[in-house]
Design a protein around this motif. Structure first.
Motif, PDB file in Angstrom:
ATOM      1  N   GLY A   3      24.739  -3.493 -12.774  1.00 48.24           N
ATOM      2  CA  GLY A   3      24.203  -4.410 -13.586  1.00 48.24           C
ATOM      3  C   GLY A   3      22.656  -4.661 -13.988  1.00 48.24           C
ATOM      4  N   ARG A   4      21.968  -3.858 -13.154  1.00 47.56           N
ATOM      5  CA  ARG A   4      20.554  -3.925 -13.143  1.00 47.56           C
ATOM      6  C   ARG A   4      19.924  -2.563 -13.421  1.00 47.56           C
ATOM      7  NH1 ARG A   4      19.019  -7.473  -7.753  1.00 47.56           N
ATOM      8  NH2 ARG A   4      20.189  -9.616  -8.590  1.00 47.56           N
ATOM      9  N   PRO A   5      18.784  -2.565 -14.272  1.00 47.09           N
ATOM     10  CA  PRO A   5      18.319  -1.262 -14.616  1.00 47.09           C
ATOM     11  C   PRO A   5      17.336  -0.802 -13.209  1.00 47.09           C
ATOM     12  CG  PRO A   5      16.955  -3.122 -15.487  1.00 47.09           C
ATOM     13  CD  PRO A   5      18.065  -3.628 -15.049  1.00 47.09           C
ATOM     14  N   ALA A   6      17.153   0.416 -13.025  1.00 45.20           N
ATOM     15  CA  ALA A   6      16.353   1.044 -12.107  1.00 45.20           C
ATOM     16  C   ALA A   6      15.009   0.730 -12.249  1.00 45.20           C
ATOM     17  CB  ALA A   6      16.791   2.493 -12.008  1.00 45.20           C
ATOM     18  N   PRO A   7      14.525   0.309 -10.956  1.00 43.76           N
ATOM     19  CA  PRO A   7      12.864   0.106 -11.130  1.00 43.76           C
ATOM     20  C   PRO A   7      12.057   1.261 -11.458  1.00 43.76           C
ATOM     21  CG  PRO A   7      13.738  -0.028  -8.858  1.00 43.76           C
ATOM     22  CD  PRO A   7      15.043   0.186  -9.860  1.00 43.76           C
ATOM     23  N   PRO A   8      10.895   1.038 -11.959  1.00 49.92           N
ATOM     24  CA  PRO A   8      10.300   2.197 -12.018  1.00 49.92           C
ATOM     25  C   PRO A   8       9.591   2.990 -10.980  1.00 49.92           C
ATOM     26  CG  PRO A   8       8.936   0.261 -12.808  1.00 49.92           C
ATOM     27  CD  PRO A   8      10.268  -0.113 -12.577  1.00 49.92           C
ATOM     28  N   GLY A   9       9.584   4.180 -10.924  1.00 45.68           N
ATOM     29  CA  GLY A   9       8.992   4.975  -9.741  1.00 45.68           C
ATOM     30  C   GLY A   9       7.595   4.868  -9.657  1.00 45.68           C
ATOM     31  N   ARG A  10       7.086   5.172  -8.484  1.00 49.01           N
ATOM     32  CA  ARG A  10       5.573   5.440  -8.337  1.00 49.01           C
ATOM     33  C   ARG A  10       5.356   6.731  -7.492  1.00 49.01           C
ATOM     34  NH1 ARG A  10       3.695   2.875  -3.933  1.00 49.01           N
ATOM     35  NH2 ARG A  10       5.255   1.876  -2.563  1.00 49.01           N
ATOM     36  N   GLN A  11       4.289   7.415  -7.429  1.00 45.81           N
ATOM     37  CA  GLN A  11       3.673   8.400  -6.637  1.00 45.81           C
ATOM     38  C   GLN A  11       3.296   7.895  -5.236  1.00 45.81           C
ATOM     39  OE1 GLN A  11       0.597  11.619  -7.265  1.00 45.81           O
ATOM     40  NE2 GLN A  11       2.012  12.116  -8.577  1.00 45.81           N
ATOM     41  N   ILE A  12       3.835   8.468  -4.254  1.00 50.10           N
ATOM     42  CA  ILE A  12       3.190   7.718  -3.143  1.00 50.10           C
ATOM     43  C   ILE A  12       2.726   8.892  -2.368  1.00 50.10           C
ATOM     44  CG2 ILE A  12       4.728   6.036  -2.852  1.00 50.10           C
ATOM     45  CD1 ILE A  12       6.525   7.618  -0.752  1.00 50.10           C
ATOM     46  N   TYR A  13       2.656  10.466  -2.579  1.00 47.69           N
ATOM     47  CA  TYR A  13       2.173  11.350  -2.071  1.00 47.69           C
ATOM     48  C   TYR A  13       1.884  12.562  -2.549  1.00 47.69           C
ATOM     49  CZ  TYR A  13       1.357  15.221   1.431  1.00 47.69           C
ATOM     50  OH  TYR A  13       0.791  16.104   2.355  1.00 47.69           O
ATOM     51  N   LYS A  14       0.803  13.477  -2.808  1.00 42.66           N
ATOM     52  CA  LYS A  14       0.555  14.563  -3.376  1.00 42.66           C
ATOM     53  C   LYS A  14      -0.517  15.456  -2.691  1.00 42.66           C
ATOM     54  CE  LYS A  14      -2.247  14.342  -7.005  1.00 42.66           C
ATOM     55  NZ  LYS A  14      -2.551  14.363  -8.446  1.00 42.66           N
ATOM     56  N   GLY A  15      -0.220  16.548  -2.221  1.00 42.71           N
ATOM     57  CA  GLY A  15      -1.061  17.479  -1.451  1.00 42.71           C
ATOM     58  C   GLY A  15      -0.396  18.497  -0.609  1.00 42.71           C
ATOM     59  N   TRP A  16      -1.116  19.067  -0.015  1.00 41.52           N
ATOM     60  CA  TRP A  16      -0.650  20.502   0.697  1.00 41.52           C
ATOM     61  C   TRP A  16       0.039  19.933   2.249  1.00 41.52           C
ATOM     62  CZ3 TRP A  16       0.079  25.157  -0.913  1.00 41.52           C
ATOM     63  CH2 TRP A  16      -0.873  25.662  -2.172  1.00 41.52           C
ATOM     64  N   MET A  17       1.069  20.153   2.352  1.00 42.33           N
ATOM     65  CA  MET A  17       1.572  20.099   3.838  1.00 42.33           C
ATOM     66  C   MET A  17       1.733  21.438   4.611  1.00 42.33           C
ATOM     67  SD  MET A  17       5.065  17.637   3.301  1.00 42.33           S
ATOM     68  CE  MET A  17       4.703  16.085   2.782  1.00 42.33           C
ATOM     69  N   TYR A  18       1.364  21.479   5.962  1.00 47.10           N
ATOM     70  CA  TYR A  18       1.128  22.664   6.510  1.00 47.10           C
ATOM     71  C   TYR A  18       2.271  22.580   7.882  1.00 47.10           C
ATOM     72  CZ  TYR A  18      -3.447  22.837   4.600  1.00 47.10           C
ATOM     73  OH  TYR A  18      -4.495  22.470   3.641  1.00 47.10           O
ATOM     74  N   ALA A  19       2.886  23.729   7.706  1.00 47.36           N
ATOM     75  CA  ALA A  19       4.163  23.785   8.843  1.00 47.36           C
ATOM     76  C   ALA A  19       3.707  23.620  10.205  1.00 47.36           C
ATOM     77  CB  ALA A  19       4.948  24.942   8.605  1.00 47.36           C
ATOM     78  N   SER A  20       2.611  24.238  10.666  1.00 42.80           N
ATOM     79  CA  SER A  20       2.128  24.384  11.992  1.00 42.80           C
ATOM     80  C   SER A  20       1.387  22.995  12.320  1.00 42.80           C
ATOM     81  CB  SER A  20       1.241  25.820  12.161  1.00 42.80           C
ATOM     82  OG  SER A  20       0.113  25.544  11.378  1.00 42.80           O
ATOM     83  N   SER A  21       0.924  22.288  11.521  1.00 40.47           N
ATOM     84  CA  SER A  21       0.123  21.131  11.947  1.00 40.47           C
ATOM     85  C   SER A  21       0.774  20.053  10.634  1.00 40.47           C
ATOM     86  CB  SER A  21      -1.129  21.254  11.642  1.00 40.47           C
ATOM     87  OG  SER A  21      -1.676  22.124  12.270  1.00 40.47           O
ATOM     88  N   PRO A  22       2.012  19.188  11.180  1.00 39.26           N
ATOM     89  CA  PRO A  22       2.692  18.385  10.249  1.00 39.26           C
ATOM     90  C   PRO A  22       1.554  17.092  10.260  1.00 39.26           C
ATOM     91  CG  PRO A  22       4.214  19.123  11.922  1.00 39.26           C
ATOM     92  CD  PRO A  22       2.955  19.759  12.454  1.00 39.26           C
ATOM     93  N   GLY A  23       0.994  16.799  11.410  1.00 35.50           N
ATOM     94  CA  GLY A  23       0.008  15.702  11.215  1.00 35.50           C
ATOM     95  C   GLY A  23      -1.293  15.650  10.795  1.00 35.50           C
TER      96      GLY A  23
END
Length: 221
Positions: A173-193
C-alpha cells in the motif's frame, strides 16, 4: 833700432804661422767629424813563394764523364680522385623505435562479492555479472569492471569498480522510497579496508573475479 824692428817682424811672422796652423787644425777636425771612420782592412797574406809552394792542378771533367740530365721528377701531388661514389651519400635517418606496449589487464565477466549484516551477523557470498544490478536486502550492487593485474605489474591484484545504491523495499500500500547512491569506486580483494563500504548496517567487499572475457584479436591490415 834695426835689431828691434827685426825682432818685431819675426814675431809677427811667427804669430801668422801660428794662426795659420790653428786654422788648418780646426778644418782637419771638422772634416774628420763629417767623414765616418772606415773599417779596418784585413791584412793581406803574403804571396806564396814560387819555389816552395806548388799550385794544385785544376780538375776538369772529361767529355765522356759528363752525365745526361736527369729526367724531370714525377709530380709528388696525387692524381685527382673521381667523384665520390653513391655509397658516400649520408644514410637516411633510422626510423624511431617504438617502445614496447604495456601488458593489458585481464578482464572478467563476473565479480564475486561478500556482504555482512551487522545486526543479524549474517554473511552472504553472491555473484554480480558486469553491468547487471543485483539486490542484497536493501542494497543494489552494480559492477562496471572486474580485472586482475597485468604480468608486468609489481604485485598481483584483483580489483572491481562497484556502485552501491540503497533502495528500501516497497511496503504494501505504499510506494517504494527513492534510492540513493552510497558508494562508488574501486574495491581491492587483497585489501578490503583500503576503500571500504561505509554503512551503519551492512559491509561488503570483493572476493574475486570469475569467467574471463575473451578479447578478439586485432584485425589484420
Amino acid at each position: 833700432m834695426s835689431r828691434r824692428a827685426s825682432w818685431i817682424a819675426a814675431a809677427a811672422v811667427l804669430a801668422g804661422l801660428a794662426g795659420t796652423g790653428a786654422a788648418f787644425a780646426r778644418q782637419a777636425a771638422v772634416q774628420s767629424a763629417q767623414t765616418p771612420p772606415t773599417a779596418p782592412q784585413a791584412p793581406v797574406a803574403p804571396a806564396a813563394r814560387a819555389a816552395g809552394v806548388q799550385q794544385a792542378p785544376e780538375l776538369r771533367p772529361s767529355p765522356s764523364s759528363q752525365t745526361a740530365p736527369a729526367p724531370a721528377a714525377a709530380s709528388s701531388q696525387p692524381a685527382p680522385t673521381p667523384a665520390a661514389a653513391s655509397s658516400d651519400k649520408p644514410a637516411p635517418p633510422a626510423a624511431p623505435v617504438k617502445p614496447p606496449e604495456p601488458a593489458k589487464r585481464q578482464r572478467y565477466a563476473i565479480a564475486i562479492m561478500q556482504a555482512l549484516d551487522k545486526v543479524t551477523t549474517e554473511t552472504m557470498r553472491f555473484e554480480v555479472p558486469v553491468g547487471q544490478p543485483i539486490r542484497y536486502k536493501t542494497l543494489v550492487f552494480t559492477v562496471r569492471a572486474c580485472e586482475t593485474a597485468a604480468t608486468d605489474e609489481v604485485a598481483p591484484e584483483t580489483t572491481a569498480y562497484v556502485i552501491v545504491d540503497t533502495q528500501p523495499k516497497a511496503q504494501a500500500g505504499r510506494p517504494a522510497p527513492p534510492g540513493r547512491q552510497i558508494y562508488k569506486g574501486w574495491m581491492y580483494a587483497s585489501s578490503p579496508g583500503l576503500n571500504p563500504l561505509e554503512h551503519p548496517v551492512y559491509d561488503a567487499w570483493l572476493i574475486a573475479c570469475k569467467q574471463s572475457i575473451l578479447v578478439a584479436p586485432p584485425a589484420k591490415p
